[in-house]
Design a protein around this motif. Sequence first.
Motif, PDB file in Angstrom:
ATOM      1  N   ILE A  16     -35.527 -22.364  77.715  1.00  0.00           N
ATOM      2  CA  ILE A  16     -34.605 -23.028  76.726  1.00  0.00           C
ATOM      3  C   ILE A  16     -33.091 -22.706  77.236  1.00  0.00           C
ATOM      4  CG2 ILE A  16     -34.167 -20.564  75.297  1.00  0.00           C
ATOM      5  CD1 ILE A  16     -33.867 -22.324  72.249  1.00  0.00           C
ATOM      6  N   ALA A  17     -32.792 -21.550  77.830  1.00  0.00           N
ATOM      7  CA  ALA A  17     -31.615 -21.229  78.850  1.00  0.00           C
ATOM      8  C   ALA A  17     -30.802 -22.091  79.375  1.00  0.00           C
ATOM      9  CB  ALA A  17     -31.972 -19.950  79.248  1.00  0.00           C
ATOM     10  N   ARG A  18     -32.738 -22.829  80.145  1.00  0.00           N
ATOM     11  CA  ARG A  18     -31.761 -23.648  81.210  1.00  0.00           C
ATOM     12  C   ARG A  18     -31.614 -24.995  80.695  1.00  0.00           C
ATOM     13  NH1 ARG A  18     -36.946 -24.832  83.554  1.00  0.00           N
ATOM     14  NH2 ARG A  18     -37.128 -27.096  81.844  1.00  0.00           N
ATOM     15  N   PHE A  19     -31.822 -25.358  79.053  1.00  0.00           N
ATOM     16  CA  PHE A  19     -31.668 -26.741  78.494  1.00  0.00           C
ATOM     17  C   PHE A  19     -30.039 -26.184  77.801  1.00  0.00           C
ATOM     18  CE2 PHE A  19     -35.871 -27.713  76.971  1.00  0.00           C
ATOM     19  CZ  PHE A  19     -36.120 -28.404  77.740  1.00  0.00           C
ATOM     20  N   ALA A  20     -30.147 -24.561  77.287  1.00  0.00           N
ATOM     21  CA  ALA A  20     -28.307 -24.215  76.402  1.00  0.00           C
ATOM     22  C   ALA A  20     -27.224 -24.616  77.584  1.00  0.00           C
ATOM     23  CB  ALA A  20     -28.845 -23.485  76.383  1.00  0.00           C
ATOM     24  N   LYS A  21     -26.945 -24.173  78.980  1.00  0.00           N
ATOM     25  CA  LYS A  21     -26.603 -24.223  80.034  1.00  0.00           C
ATOM     26  C   LYS A  21     -26.099 -25.962  80.030  1.00  0.00           C
ATOM     27  CE  LYS A  21     -26.085 -23.691  84.862  1.00  0.00           C
ATOM     28  NZ  LYS A  21     -26.306 -23.062  85.911  1.00  0.00           N
ATOM     29  N   ALA A  22     -27.094 -26.767  79.997  1.00  0.00           N
ATOM     30  CA  ALA A  22     -27.024 -27.984  80.690  1.00  0.00           C
ATOM     31  C   ALA A  22     -26.096 -28.450  78.903  1.00  0.00           C
ATOM     32  CB  ALA A  22     -28.810 -28.901  80.328  1.00  0.00           C
ATOM     33  N   LEU A  23     -25.967 -28.114  77.658  1.00  0.00           N
ATOM     34  CA  LEU A  23     -25.707 -28.479  76.746  1.00  0.00           C
ATOM     35  C   LEU A  23     -23.967 -27.572  76.689  1.00  0.00           C
ATOM     36  CD1 LEU A  23     -28.486 -28.859  73.848  1.00  0.00           C
ATOM     37  CD2 LEU A  23     -27.032 -30.739  75.457  1.00  0.00           C
ATOM     38  N   SER A  24     -23.384 -26.915  77.631  1.00  0.00           N
ATOM     39  CA  SER A  24     -23.124 -25.982  77.258  1.00  0.00           C
ATOM     40  C   SER A  24     -21.573 -27.019  77.507  1.00  0.00           C
ATOM     41  CB  SER A  24     -23.042 -24.869  78.075  1.00  0.00           C
ATOM     42  OG  SER A  24     -22.737 -25.032  80.139  1.00  0.00           O
ATOM     43  N   HIS A  25     -21.445 -28.310  77.720  1.00  0.00           N
ATOM     44  CA  HIS A  25     -20.417 -28.812  77.536  1.00  0.00           C
ATOM     45  C   HIS A  25     -20.432 -29.955  76.618  1.00  0.00           C
ATOM     46  CE1 HIS A  25     -17.206 -31.269  79.276  1.00  0.00           C
ATOM     47  NE2 HIS A  25     -16.884 -30.872  79.669  1.00  0.00           N
ATOM     48  N   PRO A  26     -19.092 -30.152  76.181  1.00  0.00           N
ATOM     49  CA  PRO A  26     -18.450 -31.182  74.942  1.00  0.00           C
ATOM     50  C   PRO A  26     -19.692 -32.923  75.416  1.00  0.00           C
ATOM     51  CG  PRO A  26     -17.136 -30.239  75.122  1.00  0.00           C
ATOM     52  CD  PRO A  26     -17.994 -29.299  75.956  1.00  0.00           C
ATOM     53  N   ALA A  27     -19.282 -32.768  76.348  1.00  0.00           N
ATOM     54  CA  ALA A  27     -19.155 -33.789  77.114  1.00  0.00           C
ATOM     55  C   ALA A  27     -20.971 -34.359  77.174  1.00  0.00           C
ATOM     56  CB  ALA A  27     -18.518 -34.499  78.589  1.00  0.00           C
ATOM     57  N   ARG A  28     -21.542 -32.870  77.961  1.00  0.00           N
ATOM     58  CA  ARG A  28     -22.984 -33.533  78.291  1.00  0.00           C
ATOM     59  C   ARG A  28     -23.890 -33.844  76.800  1.00  0.00           C
ATOM     60  NH1 ARG A  28     -23.055 -28.507  81.277  1.00  0.00           N
ATOM     61  NH2 ARG A  28     -21.582 -29.303  83.067  1.00  0.00           N
ATOM     62  N   VAL A  29     -22.972 -32.999  75.502  1.00  0.00           N
ATOM     63  CA  VAL A  29     -23.632 -33.358  74.196  1.00  0.00           C
ATOM     64  C   VAL A  29     -23.404 -34.761  74.017  1.00  0.00           C
ATOM     65  CG1 VAL A  29     -23.365 -32.314  71.785  1.00  0.00           C
ATOM     66  CG2 VAL A  29     -23.408 -30.317  73.788  1.00  0.00           C
ATOM     67  N   ALA A  30     -22.444 -34.742  74.157  1.00  0.00           N
ATOM     68  CA  ALA A  30     -21.856 -36.643  73.296  1.00  0.00           C
ATOM     69  C   ALA A  30     -22.962 -37.253  74.256  1.00  0.00           C
ATOM     70  CB  ALA A  30     -20.069 -36.991  73.752  1.00  0.00           C
ATOM     71  N   ILE A  31     -23.344 -37.333  75.305  1.00  0.00           N
ATOM     72  CA  ILE A  31     -24.253 -38.455  76.421  1.00  0.00           C
ATOM     73  C   ILE A  31     -25.753 -38.257  75.148  1.00  0.00           C
ATOM     74  CG2 ILE A  31     -25.342 -38.632  78.492  1.00  0.00           C
ATOM     75  CD1 ILE A  31     -22.960 -37.429  79.697  1.00  0.00           C
ATOM     76  N   ILE A  32     -26.287 -36.928  75.396  1.00  0.00           N
ATOM     77  CA  ILE A  32     -27.012 -36.769  74.799  1.00  0.00           C
ATOM     78  C   ILE A  32     -27.337 -36.913  73.336  1.00  0.00           C
ATOM     79  CG2 ILE A  32     -28.943 -35.047  73.641  1.00  0.00           C
ATOM     80  CD1 ILE A  32     -29.273 -34.610  76.264  1.00  0.00           C
ATOM     81  N   ARG A  33     -25.941 -37.177  72.435  1.00  0.00           N
ATOM     82  CA  ARG A  33     -26.713 -37.804  71.043  1.00  0.00           C
ATOM     83  C   ARG A  33     -26.233 -39.698  71.600  1.00  0.00           C
ATOM     84  NH1 ARG A  33     -22.522 -34.564  68.923  1.00  0.00           N
ATOM     85  NH2 ARG A  33     -23.783 -33.489  67.752  1.00  0.00           N
ATOM     86  N   LEU A  34     -25.464 -39.809  72.480  1.00  0.00           N
ATOM     87  CA  LEU A  34     -25.307 -41.486  72.783  1.00  0.00           C
ATOM     88  C   LEU A  34     -26.392 -41.999  72.973  1.00  0.00           C
ATOM     89  CD1 LEU A  34     -22.068 -41.898  74.286  1.00  0.00           C
ATOM     90  CD2 LEU A  34     -22.714 -42.634  72.602  1.00  0.00           C
ATOM     91  N   LEU A  35     -27.533 -41.206  74.616  1.00  0.00           N
ATOM     92  CA  LEU A  35     -28.653 -41.917  74.530  1.00  0.00           C
ATOM     93  C   LEU A  35     -29.959 -41.579  73.552  1.00  0.00           C
ATOM     94  CD1 LEU A  35     -28.806 -39.560  78.313  1.00  0.00           C
ATOM     95  CD2 LEU A  35     -28.317 -42.550  77.950  1.00  0.00           C
ATOM     96  N   SER A  36     -29.603 -40.543  72.998  1.00  0.00           N
ATOM     97  CA  SER A  36     -30.668 -40.284  72.055  1.00  0.00           C
ATOM     98  C   SER A  36     -31.155 -41.504  70.712  1.00  0.00           C
ATOM     99  CB  SER A  36     -31.045 -38.947  71.247  1.00  0.00           C
ATOM    100  OG  SER A  36     -29.659 -39.150  70.420  1.00  0.00           O
TER     101      SER A  36
END
Length: 100
Positions: A16-36
């Motif tokens: 979960i720490a690895r996932f949280a680190k990957a999601l620690s930038h708004p651009a990455r959150v936006a990318i996940i949102r788009l890809l999902s």
Amino acid sequence: MAYSKAEHFEEKDIVIARFAKALSHPARVAIIRLLSKQEACYCGDLVNELPIAQATVSQHLKELKDSGLIDGEITPPKVKYCINRQNYELAKIYFKELFK
């Protein structure tokens, strides 16, 4: 030199720490949102959707791929990305458990 003591924690906490680190930038959150919302997407399509340069999008994609949240498939001359559904579901479960 810094010494990591990650091995002293539960595997679930490390993941979960690895996932949280990957999601620690708004651009990455936006990318996940788009890809999902879709089956797969080319890097160039993501560049068109985000207000950042192509090189920056590529760096964020690398971080998300390294975390296991997304997968990339090279189809020359493009790279196609998609959500890693197994890890995506795992992240949802782990975050839900953490914040209950």
